[in-house]
Write a protein that holds these residues in place. Structure first.
Motif, mmCIF file in Angstrom:
data_model
loop_
_atom_site.group_PDB
_atom_site.id
_atom_site.type_symbol
_atom_site.label_atom_id
_atom_site.label_comp_id
_atom_site.label_asym_id
_atom_site.label_seq_id
_atom_site.Cartn_x
_atom_site.Cartn_y
_atom_site.Cartn_z
ATOM 1 N N MET A 1 0.905 -1.281 0.011
ATOM 2 C CA MET A 1 0.069 -0.022 -0.036
ATOM 3 C C MET A 1 0.790 1.282 0.185
ATOM 4 O O MET A 1 1.476 1.496 0.743
ATOM 5 N N SER A 2 0.889 2.009 -1.172
ATOM 6 C CA SER A 2 1.516 3.227 -1.096
ATOM 7 C C SER A 2 0.953 4.428 -0.690
ATOM 8 O O SER A 2 -0.271 4.296 -0.452
ATOM 9 N N GLY A 3 1.569 5.196 0.012
ATOM 10 C CA GLY A 3 1.205 6.342 0.590
ATOM 11 C C GLY A 3 0.977 7.482 -0.495
ATOM 12 O O GLY A 3 1.241 7.647 -1.694
ATOM 13 N N MET A 4 0.218 8.491 0.069
ATOM 14 C CA MET A 4 0.085 9.622 -0.688
ATOM 15 C C MET A 4 1.246 10.657 -1.191
ATOM 16 O O MET A 4 1.849 10.737 -0.281
ATOM 17 N N ALA A 5 1.173 11.173 -2.265
ATOM 18 C CA ALA A 5 2.312 12.042 -2.564
ATOM 19 C C ALA A 5 2.047 13.556 -2.788
ATOM 20 O O ALA A 5 2.959 14.334 -2.940
ATOM 21 N N ASP A 6 0.921 13.722 -3.197
ATOM 22 C CA ASP A 6 0.293 15.175 -3.351
ATOM 23 C C ASP A 6 0.700 16.146 -2.278
ATOM 24 O O ASP A 6 -0.182 15.877 -1.107
ATOM 25 N N LEU A 7 1.407 16.990 -2.237
ATOM 26 C CA LEU A 7 1.899 17.724 -1.262
ATOM 27 C C LEU A 7 0.368 18.688 -0.266
ATOM 28 O O LEU A 7 0.213 18.478 0.607
ATOM 29 N N ILE A 73 5.255 14.481 17.856
ATOM 30 C CA ILE A 73 4.021 14.923 16.943
ATOM 31 C C ILE A 73 3.822 13.912 15.830
ATOM 32 O O ILE A 73 4.699 13.901 14.951
ATOM 33 N N THR A 74 2.971 13.001 15.456
ATOM 34 C CA THR A 74 2.838 12.254 14.591
ATOM 35 C C THR A 74 1.771 12.786 13.437
ATOM 36 O O THR A 74 0.665 13.140 13.999
ATOM 37 N N LEU A 75 2.321 12.840 12.265
ATOM 38 C CA LEU A 75 1.303 13.563 10.952
ATOM 39 C C LEU A 75 0.705 12.292 10.826
ATOM 40 O O LEU A 75 1.043 11.230 9.870
ATOM 41 N N THR A 76 -0.738 12.261 11.225
ATOM 42 C CA THR A 76 -1.623 11.222 10.863
ATOM 43 C C THR A 76 -2.098 11.062 9.551
ATOM 44 O O THR A 76 -3.288 11.116 9.143
ATOM 45 N N VAL A 77 -1.211 10.935 8.635
ATOM 46 C CA VAL A 77 -1.621 10.794 6.990
ATOM 47 C C VAL A 77 -0.583 10.023 6.512
ATOM 48 O O VAL A 77 0.676 9.896 6.729
ATOM 49 N N HIS A 78 -0.889 8.800 5.687
ATOM 50 C CA HIS A 78 0.233 7.842 5.038
ATOM 51 C C HIS A 78 0.468 8.525 3.865
ATOM 52 O O HIS A 78 0.120 8.678 2.794
ATOM 53 N N SER A 79 1.851 8.980 4.330
ATOM 54 C CA SER A 79 2.668 9.722 3.320
ATOM 55 C C SER A 79 3.615 8.894 2.465
ATOM 56 O O SER A 79 4.014 8.148 3.081
ATOM 57 N N SER A 80 3.856 9.084 1.148
ATOM 58 C CA SER A 80 4.717 8.325 0.301
ATOM 59 C C SER A 80 6.178 8.520 0.843
ATOM 60 O O SER A 80 6.467 9.922 1.118
ATOM 61 N N LEU A 81 7.089 7.752 0.835
ATOM 62 C CA LEU A 81 8.550 7.938 1.163
ATOM 63 C C LEU A 81 8.928 8.811 -0.079
ATOM 64 O O LEU A 81 10.365 9.489 0.213
ATOM 65 N N GLU A 82 8.463 8.837 -1.310
ATOM 66 C CA GLU A 82 8.689 9.832 -2.186
ATOM 67 C C GLU A 82 8.004 11.072 -2.513
ATOM 68 O O GLU A 82 8.080 11.750 -3.347
ATOM 69 N N GLY A 85 8.356 17.648 -0.693
ATOM 70 C CA GLY A 85 8.043 19.138 0.148
ATOM 71 C C GLY A 85 7.217 18.896 1.461
ATOM 72 O O GLY A 85 7.270 19.898 2.124
ATOM 73 N N LEU A 86 6.995 17.600 1.828
ATOM 74 C CA LEU A 86 6.260 17.659 3.253
ATOM 75 C C LEU A 86 7.243 18.037 4.356
ATOM 76 O O LEU A 86 6.564 19.089 5.146
ATOM 77 N N THR A 87 8.216 17.708 4.424
ATOM 78 C CA THR A 87 9.238 18.046 5.629
ATOM 79 C C THR A 87 9.596 19.269 5.211
ATOM 80 O O THR A 87 9.385 20.241 6.413
ATOM 81 N N ALA A 88 9.844 19.865 4.048
ATOM 82 C CA ALA A 88 10.104 21.429 4.113
ATOM 83 C C ALA A 88 8.942 22.272 4.589
ATOM 84 O O ALA A 88 9.131 23.308 5.066
ATOM 85 N N ALA A 101 12.469 21.626 14.561
ATOM 86 C CA ALA A 101 11.810 20.170 14.080
ATOM 87 C C ALA A 101 13.013 19.199 13.810
ATOM 88 O O ALA A 101 13.675 19.284 12.970
ATOM 89 N N ASN A 102 12.748 18.202 14.652
ATOM 90 C CA ASN A 102 13.662 16.964 14.445
ATOM 91 C C ASN A 102 12.781 15.873 13.707
ATOM 92 O O ASN A 102 11.755 15.392 14.301
ATOM 93 N N VAL A 103 12.730 15.496 12.554
ATOM 94 C CA VAL A 103 11.962 15.059 11.710
ATOM 95 C C VAL A 103 12.513 13.526 11.600
ATOM 96 O O VAL A 103 13.474 13.476 11.028
ATOM 97 N N ILE A 104 11.430 12.430 11.590
ATOM 98 C CA ILE A 104 11.728 10.950 11.214
ATOM 99 C C ILE A 104 10.536 10.647 10.437
ATOM 100 O O ILE A 104 9.510 10.559 10.732
ATOM 101 N N ALA A 105 10.932 10.063 9.309
ATOM 102 C CA ALA A 105 10.062 9.631 8.400
ATOM 103 C C ALA A 105 9.910 8.014 8.646
ATOM 104 O O ALA A 105 11.137 7.340 8.270
ATOM 105 N N ALA A 106 8.858 7.383 8.609
ATOM 106 C CA ALA A 106 8.764 6.055 8.794
ATOM 107 C C ALA A 106 7.830 5.463 7.491
ATOM 108 O O ALA A 106 7.637 6.363 6.884
ATOM 109 N N TYR A 107 7.607 4.245 7.470
ATOM 110 C CA TYR A 107 7.027 3.777 6.131
ATOM 111 C C TYR A 107 5.538 4.460 6.102
ATOM 112 O O TYR A 107 5.305 4.937 5.129
#
Length: 130
Positions: A1-7, A73-82, A85-88, A101-107
């Motif tokens: 299941m791939s995540g959302m990519a549209d910023l 703080i967890t951003l409760t949206v399934h974001s694509s690893l690809e 702009g989300l982190t930015a 902000a210290n950001v960790i991207a998980a699956y």
């Protein structure tokens, strides 16, 4: 299941959630297995040592040094690893409020660690994306 990519969709559909606990970033020598009992939230191996993100109480009990404490703080949206702009965008929004902000991207989700005393302000800032 791939995540959302549209910023735009990511930013408007996320519901930032403040997680329980207080966390610290520690750097240690040795292998992960030596620290697994601390149940790290995250770990990353750098040339200078192993960085662990652990519950503050666990770090204190283990005698680990740290400089500051953070709330997750967890951003409760399934974001694509690809996704681009989300982190930015999140970092820029928090910068407007003078919040690091210290950001960790998980699956499935992105997780932002912000200073404990600015966690509620960070939630207010992130709500501006709605």
């Amino acid at each position: 299941m791939s995540g959302m990519a549209d910023l735009d969709l990511l930013l408007t559909s996320m519901s930032p959630k403040l997680m329980d606990g207080e966390f610290v970033f520690c750097t240690v020598q040795g292998e992960y297995e030596q620290y697994a009992r601390l149940n790290p939230r995250a770990a990353f191996c750098e040339s200078e040592g192993l960085t662990l993100v652990v519950n503050k109480e666990a770090a204190m009990a283990a005698g680990l040094a740290f400089e500051a404490s953070f709330k997750q703080i967890t951003l409760t949206v399934h974001s694509s690893l690809e996704a681009v702009g989300l982190t930015a965008a999140v970092a820029a929004k928090l910068t407007e409020f003078n919040i690091s902000a210290n950001v960790i991207a998980a699956y499935y989700h992105d997780h932002i660690f912000v200073p404990t005393d600015k966690a509620q302000l960070a939630l207010t800032a992130l709500a501006e994306f709605k």
